[in-house]
Design a protein around this motif. Structure first.
Motif, PDB file in Angstrom:
ATOM      1  N   ALA A   1       0.832  -1.215   0.000  1.00 25.79           N
ATOM      2  CA  ALA A   1       0.000   0.000   0.000  1.00 25.79           C
ATOM      3  C   ALA A   1       0.864   1.261   0.000  1.00 25.79           C
ATOM      4  CB  ALA A   1      -0.922  -0.020   1.215  1.00 25.79           C
ATOM      5  N   ARG A   2       2.178   1.037   0.062  1.00 24.86           N
ATOM      6  CA  ARG A   2       3.104   2.176   0.118  1.00 24.86           C
ATOM      7  C   ARG A   2       2.770   3.082   1.285  1.00 24.86           C
ATOM      8  NH1 ARG A   2       6.160  -0.571  -2.392  1.00 24.86           N
ATOM      9  NH2 ARG A   2       6.022  -0.859  -4.635  1.00 24.86           N
ATOM     10  N   SER A   3       2.336   2.496   2.366  1.00 25.32           N
ATOM     11  CA  SER A   3       2.001   3.360   3.499  1.00 25.32           C
ATOM     12  C   SER A   3       3.177   3.432   4.469  1.00 25.32           C
ATOM     13  CB  SER A   3       0.720   2.891   4.189  1.00 25.32           C
ATOM     14  OG  SER A   3       0.846   1.564   4.596  1.00 25.32           O
ATOM     15  N   LYS A   4       3.093   4.393   5.322  1.00 29.59           N
ATOM     16  CA  LYS A   4       4.147   4.676   6.291  1.00 29.59           C
ATOM     17  C   LYS A   4       4.273   3.503   7.258  1.00 29.59           C
ATOM     18  CE  LYS A   4       3.595   7.904   9.344  1.00 29.59           C
ATOM     19  NZ  LYS A   4       3.158   9.134   9.982  1.00 29.59           N
ATOM     20  N   LEU A   5       5.497   3.170   7.640  1.00 28.68           N
ATOM     21  CA  LEU A   5       5.655   2.171   8.696  1.00 28.68           C
ATOM     22  C   LEU A   5       5.796   2.929  10.004  1.00 28.68           C
ATOM     23  CD1 LEU A   5       8.240  -0.335   7.157  1.00 28.68           C
ATOM     24  CD2 LEU A   5       5.742  -0.365   7.029  1.00 28.68           C
ATOM     25  N   ASP A   6       4.875   2.693  10.862  1.00 22.87           N
ATOM     26  CA  ASP A   6       4.836   3.462  12.086  1.00 22.87           C
ATOM     27  C   ASP A   6       4.967   2.500  13.270  1.00 22.87           C
ATOM     28  OD1 ASP A   6       4.702   5.759  13.423  1.00 22.87           O
ATOM     29  OD2 ASP A   6       2.562   6.138  13.089  1.00 22.87           O
ATOM     30  N   GLU A   7       6.154   2.470  13.846  1.00 20.85           N
ATOM     31  CA  GLU A   7       6.373   1.603  15.005  1.00 20.85           C
ATOM     32  C   GLU A   7       5.986   0.156  14.715  1.00 20.85           C
ATOM     33  OE1 GLU A   7       6.532   3.938  18.632  1.00 20.85           O
ATOM     34  OE2 GLU A   7       7.857   4.320  16.928  1.00 20.85           O
ATOM     35  N   GLN A   8       6.276  -0.293  13.511  1.00 18.35           N
ATOM     36  CA  GLN A   8       5.939  -1.667  13.137  1.00 18.35           C
ATOM     37  C   GLN A   8       6.903  -2.626  13.838  1.00 18.35           C
ATOM     38  OE1 GLN A   8       3.551  -2.240  10.676  1.00 18.35           O
ATOM     39  NE2 GLN A   8       3.799  -4.452  10.382  1.00 18.35           N
ATOM     40  N   ILE A   9       6.348  -3.559  14.596  1.00 18.19           N
ATOM     41  CA  ILE A   9       7.223  -4.500  15.292  1.00 18.19           C
ATOM     42  C   ILE A   9       7.392  -5.741  14.427  1.00 18.19           C
ATOM     43  CG2 ILE A   9       7.520  -5.921  17.355  1.00 18.19           C
ATOM     44  CD1 ILE A   9       5.875  -3.758  18.817  1.00 18.19           C
ATOM     45  N   VAL A  10       8.643  -6.094  14.186  1.00 16.32           N
ATOM     46  CA  VAL A  10       8.900  -7.260  13.338  1.00 16.32           C
ATOM     47  C   VAL A  10       9.875  -8.210  14.034  1.00 16.32           C
ATOM     48  CG1 VAL A  10       8.500  -6.103  11.122  1.00 16.32           C
ATOM     49  CG2 VAL A  10      10.780  -6.011  12.185  1.00 16.32           C
ATOM     50  N   ALA A  11       9.817  -9.451  13.625  1.00 24.42           N
ATOM     51  CA  ALA A  11      10.754 -10.451  14.121  1.00 24.42           C
ATOM     52  C   ALA A  11      11.898 -10.542  13.124  1.00 24.42           C
ATOM     53  CB  ALA A  11      10.045 -11.785  14.253  1.00 24.42           C
ATOM     54  N   VAL A  12      13.115 -10.614  13.646  1.00 24.46           N
ATOM     55  CA  VAL A  12      14.279 -10.687  12.777  1.00 24.46           C
ATOM     56  C   VAL A  12      15.152 -11.855  13.220  1.00 24.46           C
ATOM     57  CG1 VAL A  12      16.082  -9.286  11.717  1.00 24.46           C
ATOM     58  CG2 VAL A  12      14.216  -8.155  12.935  1.00 24.46           C
ATOM     59  N   PRO A  13      15.241 -12.891  12.398  1.00 26.20           N
ATOM     60  CA  PRO A  13      16.105 -14.023  12.766  1.00 26.20           C
ATOM     61  C   PRO A  13      17.532 -13.525  12.782  1.00 26.20           C
ATOM     62  CG  PRO A  13      14.714 -14.543  10.865  1.00 26.20           C
ATOM     63  CD  PRO A  13      14.572 -13.068  11.125  1.00 26.20           C
ATOM     64  N   ASP A  14      18.294 -13.838  13.826  1.00 27.12           N
ATOM     65  CA  ASP A  14      19.619 -13.231  13.926  1.00 27.12           C
ATOM     66  C   ASP A  14      20.736 -14.097  13.368  1.00 27.12           C
ATOM     67  OD1 ASP A  14      19.975 -15.184  15.761  1.00 27.12           O
ATOM     68  OD2 ASP A  14      20.518 -13.850  17.426  1.00 27.12           O
ATOM     69  N   GLY A  15      20.377 -15.178  12.721  1.00 25.80           N
ATOM     70  CA  GLY A  15      21.407 -16.010  12.106  1.00 25.80           C
ATOM     71  C   GLY A  15      22.136 -16.889  13.098  1.00 25.80           C
ATOM     72  N   ARG A  16      21.798 -16.754  14.364  1.00 22.78           N
ATOM     73  CA  ARG A  16      22.428 -17.609  15.382  1.00 22.78           C
ATOM     74  C   ARG A  16      21.375 -18.484  16.059  1.00 22.78           C
ATOM     75  NH1 ARG A  16      25.686 -12.711  15.797  1.00 22.78           N
ATOM     76  NH2 ARG A  16      23.952 -11.736  16.851  1.00 22.78           N
ATOM     77  N   GLY A  17      20.280 -18.609  15.373  1.00 21.21           N
ATOM     78  CA  GLY A  17      19.252 -19.526  15.881  1.00 21.21           C
ATOM     79  C   GLY A  17      18.199 -18.879  16.750  1.00 21.21           C
ATOM     80  N   SER A  18      18.394 -17.612  17.105  1.00 21.23           N
ATOM     81  CA  SER A  18      17.309 -17.008  17.871  1.00 21.23           C
ATOM     82  C   SER A  18      16.767 -15.790  17.125  1.00 21.23           C
ATOM     83  CB  SER A  18      17.765 -16.663  19.291  1.00 21.23           C
ATOM     84  OG  SER A  18      18.888 -15.841  19.237  1.00 21.23           O
ATOM     85  N   THR A  19      15.759 -15.216  17.722  1.00 19.11           N
ATOM     86  CA  THR A  19      15.053 -14.136  17.036  1.00 19.11           C
ATOM     87  C   THR A  19      15.175 -12.853  17.831  1.00 19.11           C
ATOM     88  OG1 THR A  19      13.469 -15.710  16.165  1.00 19.11           O
ATOM     89  CG2 THR A  19      12.784 -13.435  16.179  1.00 19.11           C
ATOM     90  N   ARG A  20      15.346 -11.756  17.126  1.00 15.59           N
ATOM     91  CA  ARG A  20      15.323 -10.458  17.781  1.00 15.59           C
ATOM     92  C   ARG A  20      14.079  -9.729  17.350  1.00 15.59           C
ATOM     93  NH1 ARG A  20      20.033 -10.086  20.117  1.00 15.59           N
ATOM     94  NH2 ARG A  20      19.441  -8.048  20.928  1.00 15.59           N
ATOM     95  N   TRP A  21      13.657  -8.762  18.133  1.00 18.85           N
ATOM     96  CA  TRP A  21      12.500  -7.965  17.747  1.00 18.85           C
ATOM     97  C   TRP A  21      12.932  -6.524  17.525  1.00 18.85           C
ATOM     98  CZ3 TRP A  21      11.742 -12.056  21.196  1.00 18.85           C
ATOM     99  CH2 TRP A  21      10.808 -13.015  20.756  1.00 18.85           C
ATOM    100  N   TRP A  22      12.579  -6.002  16.355  1.00 14.26           N
ATOM    101  CA  TRP A  22      12.910  -4.627  16.039  1.00 14.26           C
ATOM    102  C   TRP A  22      11.632  -3.829  15.868  1.00 14.26           C
ATOM    103  CZ3 TRP A  22      17.293  -4.587  11.752  1.00 14.26           C
ATOM    104  CH2 TRP A  22      18.470  -5.159  12.308  1.00 14.26           C
ATOM    105  N   ARG A  23      11.766  -2.551  16.208  1.00 14.17           N
ATOM    106  CA  ARG A  23      10.651  -1.656  15.916  1.00 14.17           C
ATOM    107  C   ARG A  23      11.045  -0.794  14.731  1.00 14.17           C
ATOM    108  NH1 ARG A  23       9.361   0.963  20.881  1.00 14.17           N
ATOM    109  NH2 ARG A  23      10.867   2.543  20.307  1.00 14.17           N
TER     110      ARG A  23
END
Ligand code: C2E
Ligand code: MG
Ligand code: MG
Length: 730
Positions: free
Chosen positions: A102-124
């Motif tokens: 939708a080409r809309s603004k990302l506003d404080e979107q919380i996403v999961a990011v696999p860190d390549g070491r087997g666990s997940t980090r959360w970024w805003r």
């Protein structure tokens, strides 16, 4: 304030336009500023191209993602950042893919990011679409903050308020919210919903004897079993302590619900392994169904609670459906407790004795002592009714010891070859002082221990089995005999028979009664129990034999003793002594030649609908497949009628035989068992359809069918003669 910070805060808000960022600073300069900002732990930066592929990621961001960081450039953003699982308590948000598209603004979107070491980090993430001077989309520019620690904490807090920490099931709060929301939503769409309330039997005993960690472990295992059985039919939750709840949307078939409840009871009462020790518990279940038993959450919950209470009272290890009669019964029980206490103090409880007879010689071998209570106002009150009330407090100890003492004294006046059997409540049995009480009763009466038999039900085998074992050994040391009563009805684990504590098994009446009916599997069960008992050196008793054909069958299947109305009903001590005084220790069988299909004798006013006319009739007896009524004259065989059993239970029936003022009805659809010895219809008339007929939406009452309305609306001429009914207050 350091320079870097000011610049960052602008950058962090998102990248507004290429021109803005680029103005007044060269590329290397910008990189340096970004580096500083990142160093301060304030943010990380990323950018995509017009195809939503990652085109830039700042150094720390890449480092944060470890080994995989380098390979990320060029990948679609949605394969770098993932949407978080929609979890209880987590903020809900539109998916990342949706927003990008939708080409809309990302506003404080919380996403999961696999860190390549087997666990997940959360970024805003924050980000903005970047348009060039012609208005063409060039990609996103954005920043990110690692919120892993905070996010994990927040979701945990959110979960804690919704989830029972011990079992991972929904907690009381969540269940309450769910029920309220479900009932409100379902009302609009006229859907039903069942609520099961569970309370574990003897959980406290496990907790007390094996310790709280064991209790916790047990609850976890119970939760697993419940989840497995309920599957995706509904939602299981824990209300706290040893109480669980099951919410079942779109369920109003009481037959199906009864079967499910049965499976739950069976599963929960299988033995548990806890740190290498075994424990057995049971569960009681109360069931209420919306909108029949309650329209609002409070009303439905209290209905299910009352049904649970009634199930626990009956004997535990059973289920019970709510009926509006239970509401009255609850207050009656409280009164019964007070009266019982007075009756005990005044010595109004008496013992009756029922013979256990050898069916080959008709000779009596033993008498079972059964409590009798005659109340001035209420008449005879059955022990099946008052023993559970006594078990609610310590009154059972007093009553039990009294019965024990009296039975020993009475037996002393019988021939030496005749034993006496005394019932022991599980609650009394597991009390520390029980062995002493038995020893004292023997000592006081002078009765030989071999002549005393203690009847125990399977319900003692719940809780901590080691403790129970120790009590058994103590009692055996005294020299008394032990009988397992009502075998097959309770927790039915054969394991405890192997310990060899029992001298006798009493096969429950429910296997015996009706066992001669065609296709019944009970004869096979009786034979199997007899064979098992013989192999383990135990005597068998068939309980509740009433008809000659039942007697022949249990005799043929090898039961050693028979107890039932066929030989005698319970007698007074005077009657027993009179019989022995005549020099006879024999009882002659007498009873109907054949068992009649299970019928409950009733005397109750109900309704009968025929061609839009509503009559009052008296229900004389009721079985699963039919009923006998009186109160109408001139009803021909073959007439189709609808019987109104109250509580919204309408039964389509046909008159199959008729005398002048009494008719036999056959039901089109058989009734089902209500779990406590009665019958009920599978379905009831829905309060929704009553509401459509203009009656305010409410739970069904006792006379659920709107009699008055019906009569008003249908001023019809009766076809049959309504006789005067004489049932007081019916
Ligand atoms: P129970 O120990 O299984 O006793 C047998 C019950 O079946 C008795 O009911 C008896 O009257 C009834 N019965 C025997 N033969 C027949 C038959 O052919 N047909 C039918 N329909 N019933 C038959 P009762 O006396 O009403 O006692 C009910 C229960 O109350 C007993 O079941 C027992 O569990 C409990 N109870 C009675 N006395 C005591 C007592 O002193 N202490 C304790 N703890 N419980 C007792
Ligand atoms: Mg008994
Ligand atoms: Mg019994």
């Amino acid at each position: 304030m350091p320079l870097g910070f000011r610049k960052t805060s602008r950058a962090q808000k998102g990248v507004a336009s290429e021109q803005q960022v680029a103005s007044g600073s060269s590329a290397p300069e910008r990189a340096e500023v970004l580096g500083e900002v990142e160093e301060l732990g304030i943010g990380m930066f990323w950018a995509t191209d017009a195809e939503d592929r990652l085109s830039f990621m700042s150094q720390r961001a890449l480092a944060d993602l470890g080994a995989i960081g380098d390979g990320l450039i060029g990948k679609p953003l949605t394969s770098v950042f993932f949407d978080i699982e929609a979890e209880a308590g987590a903020p809900t948000q539109r998916s990342l893919a949706f927003k990008l598209k939708a080409r809309s603004k990302l506003d404080e979107q919380i996403v999961a990011v696999p860190d390549g070491r087997g666990s997940t980090r959360w970024w805003r993430l924050n980000g903005r679409p970047l348009l060039d001077s012609t208005g063409t989309f060039r990609g996103y520019r954005g920043s990110a903050v690692d919120i892993s620690a905070q996010y994990a904490y927040e979701t945990q807090v959110a979960r804690q308020s919704q989830v029972d920490e011990l079992t991972g099931l929904a907690n009381r709060r969540k269940l309450g919210e769910r029920l309220t929301a479900m009932l409100a939503a379902f009302r609009a769409s006229q859907r039903s919903c069942a609520l099961m309330m569970l309370d574990l039997d003897r959980f406290k005993q496990v907790n007390d004897t094996m310790g709280h960690p064991a209790g916790d472990e047990l609850l976890k295992q119970v939760a697993q079993r419940l989840t497995t059985i309920v599957g995706n039919h509904g939602e299981v939750g824990r209300l706290g302590g040893d109480e669980f709840q099951v919410l079942l949307p779109d369920m109003d078939d009481r037959g199906t619900l009864g079967e499910l409840a049965n499976r739950i009871v069976q599963s929960v009462s299988q033995p548990y392994q806890i740190n290498g020790r075994r424990a057995i518990i049971g569960t009681s279940i109360g069931i209420a169904i919306a909108p029949y038993d309650g329209v609002e959450a409070d009303e439905l919950t209290s209905a299910a609670d009352m049904a649970l209470y009634s199930a626990k009272e009956t004997r535990g290890g059973t289920f019970c459906f709510f009926t509006s009669e239970l509401r009255d019964a609850a207050s009656k029980t409280a009164l019964l407790g007070d009266r019982l206490r007075d009756a005990v103090d005044r010595g109004e409880l008496k013992l009756a004795y029922q013979p256990l007879v050898d069916p080959r010689t008709n000779e009596v071998k033993c008498f079972e002592a059964l409590l009798r209570w005659h109340d001035e106002d209420q008449g005879d009150i059955s022990p099946a009714q008052f023993i559970p009330v006594a078990e609610n407090d310590d009154l059972i100890i007093k009553i039990g010891e009294m019965a024990l003492r009296q039975a020993c004294i009475d037996a002393l006046d019988w021939p030496d070859t005749v034993r006496v059997a005394v019932n022991v409540s599980a609650k009394q049995f597991v009390r520390p002082g029980y062995r002493k009480a038995v020893a004292a009763a023997l000592r006081a009466s002078g009765l030989s221990p071999q002549r005393l038999e203690l009847e125990i039900t399977e319900s003692v085998f719940v809780g901590d089995l080691e403790t129970v074992d120790a009590i058994f050994r103590d009692l055996k040391k005294l020299g008394v005999r032990l009988a397992l009563d009502d075998f097959g009805t309770g927790y039915s684990s054969l394991g405890y028979l192997k310990h060899g504590h029992f001298d006798k098994i009493k096969i429950d009446q429910s296997f015996v009664r009706g066992c001669t009916e065609n296709g019944d599997i009970n004869p096979a069960i009786i034979a199997a129990i007899v064979a098992l008992a013989k192999a383990l050196g135990m005597e068998t008793v068939a309980e509740g034999v009433e008809a000659m054909d039942e007697l022949a069958l249990v005799k043929e299947r090898g039961a050693d003793l028979v107890q039932g109305y066929i030989f005698s009903r319970p007698m007074t001590q005077d009657q027993v002594l009179a019989q022995f005084a005549e020099g006879s220790a024999r009882f002659r069988p007498s009873g109907p030649p054949r068992h009649r299909s299970e019928r409950i004798t009733i005397f109750r006013k109900v309704g009968l609908i025929h061609e839009d006319h509503y009559y009052d009739v008296i229900l004389r007896n009721l079985s699963k497949t039919g009923a006998r009524i009186t109160g109408l004259a001139g009803v021909p065989v073959g007439t189709d009628v609808v019987l109104d059993l109250g509580h919204g239970q309408l039964v389509v029936s046909k008159v199959v035989n008729a005398s002048e003022n009494s008719q036999g009805l056959r039901f089109e659809t058989a009734l089902i068992s209500d779990g406590s010895g009665g019958f009920m219809t599978r379905h009831r008339i829905s309060p929704y359809s009553l509401a459509e007929a203009g009656i305010p939406l409410a739970a069904l009452g006792a006379g659920a069918f709107p009699l008055a309305k019906w009569r008003e609306a249908n001023k019809t001429i009766p076809k049959f003669v309504q006789l005067e009914l004489s049932v007081p207050n019916a």
